[in-house]
Design a protein around this motif. Structure first.
Motif, PDB file in Angstrom:
ATOM      1  N   VAL A   1       5.105  -5.226   3.137  1.00  0.00           N
ATOM      2  CA  VAL A   1       5.831  -4.207   3.902  1.00  0.00           C
ATOM      3  C   VAL A   1       5.030  -3.506   4.563  1.00  0.00           C
ATOM      4  O   VAL A   1       4.082  -2.648   3.933  1.00  0.00           O
ATOM      5  N   VAL A   2       5.000  -3.059   5.744  1.00  0.00           N
ATOM      6  CA  VAL A   2       4.490  -1.858   6.844  1.00  0.00           C
ATOM      7  C   VAL A   2       4.975  -0.821   7.527  1.00  0.00           C
ATOM      8  O   VAL A   2       5.783  -0.844   7.926  1.00  0.00           O
ATOM      9  N   VAL A   3       5.036   0.529   6.652  1.00  0.00           N
ATOM     10  CA  VAL A   3       5.817   1.458   7.467  1.00  0.00           C
ATOM     11  C   VAL A   3       4.800   2.409   8.092  1.00  0.00           C
ATOM     12  O   VAL A   3       3.055   2.149   7.816  1.00  0.00           O
ATOM     13  N   SER A   4       5.054   1.954   9.369  1.00  0.00           N
ATOM     14  CA  SER A   4       4.406   3.351  10.433  1.00  0.00           C
ATOM     15  C   SER A   4       5.130   4.236  11.306  1.00  0.00           C
ATOM     16  O   SER A   4       5.922   4.074  11.085  1.00  0.00           O
ATOM     17  N   GLN A   5       4.628   4.910  11.823  1.00  0.00           N
ATOM     18  CA  GLN A   5       5.220   6.028  12.157  1.00  0.00           C
ATOM     19  C   GLN A   5       5.464   5.680  13.687  1.00  0.00           C
ATOM     20  O   GLN A   5       6.849   5.951  13.910  1.00  0.00           O
ATOM     21  N   GLY A   6       4.297   4.643  14.655  1.00  0.00           N
ATOM     22  CA  GLY A   6       4.820   3.993  15.848  1.00  0.00           C
ATOM     23  C   GLY A   6       5.970   2.595  14.847  1.00  0.00           C
ATOM     24  O   GLY A   6       6.164   1.870  15.855  1.00  0.00           O
TER      25      GLY A   6
ATOM     26  N   THR B   1       2.479  -1.918   1.939  1.00  0.00           N
ATOM     27  CA  THR B   1       2.692  -3.043   0.892  1.00  0.00           C
ATOM     28  C   THR B   1       2.190  -4.264   0.665  1.00  0.00           C
ATOM     29  O   THR B   1       2.602  -4.936   1.437  1.00  0.00           O
ATOM     30  N   LEU B   2       1.605  -4.650   0.047  1.00  0.00           N
ATOM     31  CA  LEU B   2       1.298  -6.338  -0.581  1.00  0.00           C
ATOM     32  C   LEU B   2       2.290  -6.289  -1.844  1.00  0.00           C
ATOM     33  O   LEU B   2       1.823  -6.146  -2.995  1.00  0.00           O
ATOM     34  N   THR B   3       2.457  -8.194  -1.768  1.00  0.00           N
ATOM     35  CA  THR B   3       3.521  -8.691  -3.228  1.00  0.00           C
ATOM     36  C   THR B   3       2.130  -9.848  -3.166  1.00  0.00           C
ATOM     37  O   THR B   3       1.731 -10.402  -1.648  1.00  0.00           O
ATOM     38  N   VAL B   4       1.556 -10.378  -3.789  1.00  0.00           N
ATOM     39  CA  VAL B   4       0.626 -11.527  -4.324  1.00  0.00           C
ATOM     40  C   VAL B   4       0.827 -12.472  -5.078  1.00  0.00           C
ATOM     41  O   VAL B   4       1.937 -12.197  -6.481  1.00  0.00           O
ATOM     42  N   LYS B   5       1.697 -13.764  -4.798  1.00  0.00           N
ATOM     43  CA  LYS B   5       2.176 -14.805  -5.435  1.00  0.00           C
ATOM     44  C   LYS B   5       1.584 -15.126  -6.703  1.00  0.00           C
ATOM     45  O   LYS B   5       1.655 -15.252  -7.665  1.00  0.00           O
TER      46      LYS B   5
ATOM     47  N   ALA C   1      -7.454  -1.407  -3.448  1.00  0.00           N
ATOM     48  CA  ALA C   1      -8.641  -1.098  -2.383  1.00  0.00           C
ATOM     49  C   ALA C   1      -7.848  -1.869  -0.876  1.00  0.00           C
ATOM     50  O   ALA C   1      -7.935  -1.417  -0.253  1.00  0.00           O
ATOM     51  N   LEU C   2      -7.775  -3.237  -1.124  1.00  0.00           N
ATOM     52  CA  LEU C   2      -7.326  -3.696   0.268  1.00  0.00           C
ATOM     53  C   LEU C   2      -5.991  -3.296   0.240  1.00  0.00           C
ATOM     54  O   LEU C   2      -6.391  -2.882   2.013  1.00  0.00           O
ATOM     55  N   GLU C   3      -5.104  -3.339   0.518  1.00  0.00           N
ATOM     56  CA  GLU C   3      -4.172  -2.003   0.566  1.00  0.00           C
ATOM     57  C   GLU C   3      -4.679  -1.027   1.614  1.00  0.00           C
ATOM     58  O   GLU C   3      -4.447  -0.498   2.825  1.00  0.00           O
ATOM     59  N   GLU C   4      -5.547  -0.044   1.210  1.00  0.00           N
ATOM     60  CA  GLU C   4      -5.542   0.798   1.613  1.00  0.00           C
ATOM     61  C   GLU C   4      -6.870   0.343   2.852  1.00  0.00           C
ATOM     62  O   GLU C   4      -6.305   1.172   4.245  1.00  0.00           O
ATOM     63  N   LYS C   5      -7.289  -0.621   2.760  1.00  0.00           N
ATOM     64  CA  LYS C   5      -8.393  -0.500   4.138  1.00  0.00           C
ATOM     65  C   LYS C   5      -7.453  -1.496   5.509  1.00  0.00           C
ATOM     66  O   LYS C   5      -7.925  -1.053   6.153  1.00  0.00           O
ATOM     67  N   LEU C   6      -6.461  -2.287   4.286  1.00  0.00           N
ATOM     68  CA  LEU C   6      -5.245  -2.355   5.286  1.00  0.00           C
ATOM     69  C   LEU C   6      -4.245  -1.180   6.030  1.00  0.00           C
ATOM     70  O   LEU C   6      -4.559  -1.405   7.206  1.00  0.00           O
ATOM     71  N   SER C   7      -4.523   0.165   5.253  1.00  0.00           N
ATOM     72  CA  SER C   7      -3.604   0.934   5.847  1.00  0.00           C
ATOM     73  C   SER C   7      -4.639   1.772   7.055  1.00  0.00           C
ATOM     74  O   SER C   7      -4.157   2.336   8.125  1.00  0.00           O
ATOM     75  N   GLN C   8      -5.535   1.886   6.943  1.00  0.00           N
ATOM     76  CA  GLN C   8      -6.972   2.630   7.327  1.00  0.00           C
ATOM     77  C   GLN C   8      -7.029   1.974   8.293  1.00  0.00           C
ATOM     78  O   GLN C   8      -7.577   2.162   9.619  1.00  0.00           O
ATOM     79  N   THR C   9      -7.111  -0.021   9.174  1.00  0.00           N
ATOM     80  CA  THR C   9      -7.195  -0.501  10.154  1.00  0.00           C
ATOM     81  C   THR C   9      -6.522  -0.518  10.332  1.00  0.00           C
ATOM     82  O   THR C   9      -6.024  -0.601  12.073  1.00  0.00           O
TER      83      THR C   9
END
Length: 176
Positions: free
Chosen positions: A136-141, A81-85, A60-68
């Motif tokens: 890791v953030v994958v963005s078209q720009g 995509t986030l990795t959690v320690k 849910a956090l990854e989805e919210k970050l992607s939308q934001t």
């Protein structure tokens, strides 16, 4: 036989009150302070606010970050995509007692528990949020320097990660 106890006259009561007025004042103030609710008393009793008691949901956090992050100008569609320690952690309240023995000091630690209707529950002293390891953030720009900087700053602000732990990649264009 008649009772030898007589009720004190009002004058005698007022004399006693005048004589012990400061003692009575201190007793009243002490009682008020004992009955006054302590700030943060809910935390000591192990009850947590609803938002803190909820389980951590990485997806849910990854989805919210992607939308934001998709709303950043020039970013286009963004996937995070986030990795959690380490996840959510509750640190229990402990009672530490030290005793002196012939062999030296002995320290004993016990977790503080309270009795609830359905059993016993440990008292939570601190609840820590998740610790992130990387993103890791994958963005078209993602090929534009300005967009990369903005996305890196946003992810760093929201996760507490340093820029060296955030990777921005250019994503493929969406099929029409």
């Amino acid at each position: 036989m008649k009772s030898q106890w007589k009720l004190p006259k009002t004058e005698q009561i007022w004399k006693l009150l005048d004589k012990y007025k400061y003692v009575l004042l201190i007793l009243i103030v002490g009682l008020v302070l004992l009955l006054w609710p302590a700030e943060g008393e809910e935390q000591l009793r192990g009850t947590l606010p609803d938002s803190a008691a909820q389980d951590f949901d990485l997806a849910a956090l990854e989805e919210k970050l992607s939308q934001t992050l998709s709303q950043v100008e020039g970013a286009g569609k963004v996937t995070v995509t986030l990795t959690v320690k380490s996840g959510m952690e509750q640190v229990p309240l402990t009672d530490r007692s030290t005793s002196v023995t012939e062999r030296g000091n002995s320290v004993e630690e016990k977790t503080v528990v309270i009795n609830t209707g359905s059993g016993q529950e440990a008292v939570v002293r601190v609840q820590r949020g998740p610790t992130f390891q990387g993103a890791v953030v994958v963005s078209q720009g993602g090929d534009q320097a300005e967009v990369r900087l903005l996305l890196t700053q946003a992810v760093a602000a929201l996760t507490g990660l340093g820029a060296d732990r955030i990777t921005i990649c250019k994503g493929s264009a969406e099929p029409s």
